[in-house]
Scaffold this motif. Structure first.
Motif, short mmCIF file in Angstrom:
data_model
loop_
_atom_site.label_atom_id
_atom_site.label_comp_id
_atom_site.label_asym_id
_atom_site.label_seq_id
_atom_site.Cartn_x
_atom_site.Cartn_y
_atom_site.Cartn_z
N UNK A 85 50.51 10.68 75.48
CA UNK A 85 50.70 11.16 74.13
C UNK A 85 51.83 10.17 73.50
N UNK A 86 52.78 10.07 74.04
CA UNK A 86 53.89 9.38 73.09
C UNK A 86 53.58 7.93 73.06
N UNK A 87 52.92 7.41 74.10
CA UNK A 87 52.38 5.83 73.58
C UNK A 87 51.22 5.88 72.79
N UNK A 88 50.39 6.74 72.67
CA UNK A 88 49.25 6.89 71.80
C UNK A 88 49.90 6.98 70.15
N UNK A 89 50.86 7.68 70.00
CA UNK A 89 51.31 7.82 68.71
C UNK A 89 52.15 6.60 68.38
N UNK A 90 52.99 6.08 69.21
CA UNK A 90 53.69 4.80 68.98
C UNK A 90 52.74 3.53 68.70
N UNK A 91 51.75 3.64 69.60
CA UNK A 91 50.80 2.41 69.22
C UNK A 91 50.24 2.49 68.05
N UNK A 92 49.88 3.68 67.42
CA UNK A 92 49.42 3.97 66.15
C UNK A 92 50.42 3.39 65.02
N UNK A 93 51.76 3.49 65.16
CA UNK A 93 52.64 3.59 64.40
C UNK A 93 52.83 1.64 64.18
N UNK A 94 52.83 1.20 65.68
CA UNK A 94 52.92 -0.16 65.54
C UNK A 94 51.87 -0.92 65.00
N UNK A 95 50.51 -0.38 65.21
CA UNK A 95 49.31 -1.14 64.76
C UNK A 95 48.91 -0.79 63.23
N UNK A 96 49.27 0.40 63.00
CA UNK A 96 48.66 0.70 61.64
C UNK A 96 49.69 1.15 60.46
N UNK A 105 59.50 2.42 65.98
CA UNK A 105 58.47 3.05 66.60
C UNK A 105 58.80 3.17 68.12
N UNK A 106 59.20 1.92 68.81
CA UNK A 106 59.51 1.81 70.01
C UNK A 106 60.66 2.69 70.31
N UNK A 107 61.68 2.44 69.70
CA UNK A 107 63.06 3.15 70.20
C UNK A 107 62.68 5.03 69.99
N UNK A 108 61.96 5.32 69.04
CA UNK A 108 61.64 6.69 68.77
C UNK A 108 60.73 7.19 70.07
N UNK A 109 59.92 6.35 70.26
CA UNK A 109 58.86 6.84 71.49
C UNK A 109 59.93 6.78 72.80
N UNK A 120 61.60 8.64 85.03
CA UNK A 120 61.80 7.01 84.56
C UNK A 120 60.49 7.09 83.46
N UNK A 121 59.97 8.15 82.97
CA UNK A 121 59.18 7.93 81.84
C UNK A 121 59.57 7.24 80.61
N UNK A 122 60.52 7.28 80.22
CA UNK A 122 61.40 6.26 79.02
C UNK A 122 61.26 4.74 79.49
N UNK A 123 61.49 4.75 80.71
CA UNK A 123 61.43 3.09 81.15
C UNK A 123 60.00 2.45 81.09
N UNK A 124 59.15 3.43 81.52
CA UNK A 124 57.68 3.19 81.39
C UNK A 124 57.22 3.04 80.02
N UNK A 125 57.45 3.91 79.31
CA UNK A 125 57.19 3.62 77.89
C UNK A 125 57.58 2.54 76.98
N UNK A 126 59.08 2.29 77.22
CA UNK A 126 59.61 0.92 76.65
C UNK A 126 59.06 -0.04 77.24
N UNK A 130 56.99 -2.60 74.52
CA UNK A 130 57.77 -3.95 74.46
C UNK A 130 56.84 -4.93 74.91
N UNK A 131 55.89 -4.84 75.85
CA UNK A 131 55.07 -5.93 76.15
C UNK A 131 53.79 -5.81 75.26
N UNK A 132 53.35 -4.66 74.63
CA UNK A 132 52.49 -4.78 73.73
C UNK A 132 52.92 -5.12 72.21
#
Length: 137
Positions: A85-96, A105-109, A120-126, A130-132
């Motif tokens: 859910x966090x990634x979906x929202x952040x990816x929308x912000x980055x893309x659109x 967007x990355x920091x907030x996510x 370790x969820x925050x490390x995975x999200x980061x 950061x790769x995307x």
């Protein structure tokens, strides 16, 4: 906490709960908005939360394709629900949403994942974001 940060939290809450309950995240967001209408700044908070949720709904396939591509071996359906859910929202912000810098967007996510996710969820999200992000701009 800024209104945008609160809006992101509301959007993630709606996307997360809707995914579990198999209903529209807008329905959930509207229910919560009705319960909090008497509080300050709710129009601003829920206005941006609706923008995020609508964006996630409208661009669902594109967002999930991006996550599948850049999640480093984790299929979208194997991701922890909250991280997804966090990634979906952040990816929308980055893309659109050109009004929000990718770093914000990355920091907030990452902060949402630290607050509500697993150890370790925050490390995975980061790592995923950061790769995307550089490949999208």
């Amino acid at each position: 906490m800024s209104a945008r940060t609160k809006a992101r939290k509301r959007a993630v809450d709606a996307v997360f709960a809707a995914d579990l309950r198999k209903i529209s995240p807008l329905t959930l967001l509207d229910e919560v908005a009705g319960l909090t209408a008497d509080r300050q700044n709710q129009d601003e908070i829920f206005g941006y939360a609706r923008q995020i949720v609508n964006g996630v709904i409208e661009n669902h396939d594109e967002i999930d394709d991006m996550l599948d591509t850049y999640s480093q071996g984790w299929a979208i359906d194997r991701m922890p629900n909250l991280d997804r859910a966090i990634l979906r929202c952040a990816v929308w912000e980055i893309l659109h949403n050109d009004d929000v810098p990718d770093a914000v967007a990355i920091n907030e996510a990452v902060e949402l994942a630290k607050s509500f996710g697993g150890i370790d969820g925050h490390k995975y999200v980061n790592g995923v974001l950061n790769g995307l992000a550089p490949k999208l701009r």
